[in-house]
Design a protein around this motif. Structure first.
Motif, PDB file in Angstrom:
ATOM      1  N   LEU A 165       4.960 -10.155  -0.945  1.00 49.76           N
ATOM      2  CA  LEU A 165       4.123  -9.399  -0.264  1.00 49.76           C
ATOM      3  C   LEU A 165       4.871  -8.851   1.061  1.00 49.76           C
ATOM      4  CD1 LEU A 165       0.530 -10.568  -0.698  1.00 49.76           C
ATOM      5  CD2 LEU A 165       1.673  -8.711  -1.867  1.00 49.76           C
ATOM      6  N   ALA A 175       2.545 -20.099  -4.183  1.00 50.73           N
ATOM      7  CA  ALA A 175       1.836 -19.397  -2.961  1.00 50.73           C
ATOM      8  C   ALA A 175       2.799 -18.763  -2.030  1.00 50.73           C
ATOM      9  CB  ALA A 175       0.915 -20.291  -2.483  1.00 50.73           C
ATOM     10  N   THR A 176       4.080 -19.604  -1.710  1.00 50.85           N
ATOM     11  CA  THR A 176       4.972 -19.296  -0.729  1.00 50.85           C
ATOM     12  C   THR A 176       5.783 -18.213  -1.433  1.00 50.85           C
ATOM     13  OG1 THR A 176       4.941 -21.601  -0.171  1.00 50.85           O
ATOM     14  CG2 THR A 176       7.133 -20.029   0.247  1.00 50.85           C
ATOM     15  N   LEU A 222      -0.317 -14.798  -6.373  1.00 52.43           N
ATOM     16  CA  LEU A 222      -1.302 -15.509  -5.373  1.00 52.43           C
ATOM     17  C   LEU A 222      -2.604 -15.508  -6.082  1.00 52.43           C
ATOM     18  CD1 LEU A 222      -0.278 -13.655  -1.984  1.00 52.43           C
ATOM     19  CD2 LEU A 222      -0.221 -15.971  -2.365  1.00 52.43           C
ATOM     20  N   PHE A 276       3.348 -14.863  -1.169  1.00 55.08           N
ATOM     21  CA  PHE A 276       3.345 -14.451   0.212  1.00 55.08           C
ATOM     22  C   PHE A 276       4.576 -13.695   0.666  1.00 55.08           C
ATOM     23  CE2 PHE A 276       3.573 -15.293   4.853  1.00 55.08           C
ATOM     24  CZ  PHE A 276       2.344 -14.557   5.153  1.00 55.08           C
ATOM     25  N   GLY A 302       4.010 -10.370  -6.204  1.00 55.26           N
ATOM     26  CA  GLY A 302       3.268 -11.248  -5.143  1.00 55.26           C
ATOM     27  C   GLY A 302       1.853 -11.397  -5.299  1.00 55.26           C
TER      28      GLY A 302
END
Length: 212
Positions: free
Chosen positions: A203, A196-197, A88, A200, A84
């Motif tokens: 994480l 990005a999704t 990012l 996220f 993650g």
């Protein structure tokens, strides 16, 4: 024994639905073509099954406490969190690239990280290695299932059926990611949003495993 093998196969299916596994498949499959998506999911499943087989064999001869076995879940969580953070970082530093070109009448899209575009098999080896690492997180549940079938004995055919169940779910999920790739990732903006999704969500999933 046939009913026991069916139980192992069914456990492989249920095990594959873990959010950490599906997150890992998504992270590696976004932006890939059909061949690469299916290959990545197959290698992840094979690595996962091999890892579980090795750990199961070791734990047959060495008794470990629940606290030590819990480190397997921690390894899985840290791997997902690491992925993650990496995704990012690639998004925030604009290191995700997209290029379109045509072979005849068919348009091809290439997505890669970094400045230069190179064709290599790093995704394949990485997905297999990731499957190996994350196998540590599922060894306790697998041992319980195998123990219910055949005492404490674990053989390769049993783990093979477990891996087949895992692979079935991974392939189905890989096809879903492939549909997303083909339908929505035709431009760089959407590609960066997708990564990005995925970063996220990785994480969140990894942190939830650690806190759980």
């Amino acid at each position: 024994m046939e009913a026991g093998l069916l139980l192992i196969f069914w456990y492989g299916i249920l095990h594959a639905f873990g959010p950490d596994h599906l997150t890992a498949i998504a992270d590696f499959s976004i932006g890939k073509n059909k061949q690469k998506t299916l290959l990545i999911t197959a290698l992840f499943a094979l690595g996962h099954g091999l890892s579980l087989f090795i750990f199961a064999k070791i734990l047959q001869h060495i008794e470990l406490s629940e606290e030590i076995l819990a480190y397997g879940d921690m390894i899985s969580a840290m791997v997902i969190i690491g992925i993650g953070i990496y995704l990012l970082t690639m998004v925030l530093t604009n290191r995700i690239q997209l290029r379109k070109h045509k072979h005849g009448d068919k348009e091809h899209i290439h997505i890669w990280f970094g400045k230069s575009h190179e064709h290599h098999g790093i995704e394949n080896s990485s997905s297999f290695s990731l499957g190996l690492l994350m196998g540590a997180g599922g060894v306790r549940g697998m041992l319980i299932t195998l123990g219910a079938v055949q005492g404490s004995s674990v053989d390769l055919s049993m783990v093979g059926l477990f891996t087949l169940g895992v692979m079935l779910v991974f392939f189905a999920f890989g096809l879903l990611i492939l549909y997303i790739n083909q339908s929505f990732l035709g431009n760089l903006k959407n590609v960066r949003r997708a990564f990005a999704t995925a970063g996220f969500i990785s994480l969140i999933v990894g942190t939830n495993i650690l806190l759980g």
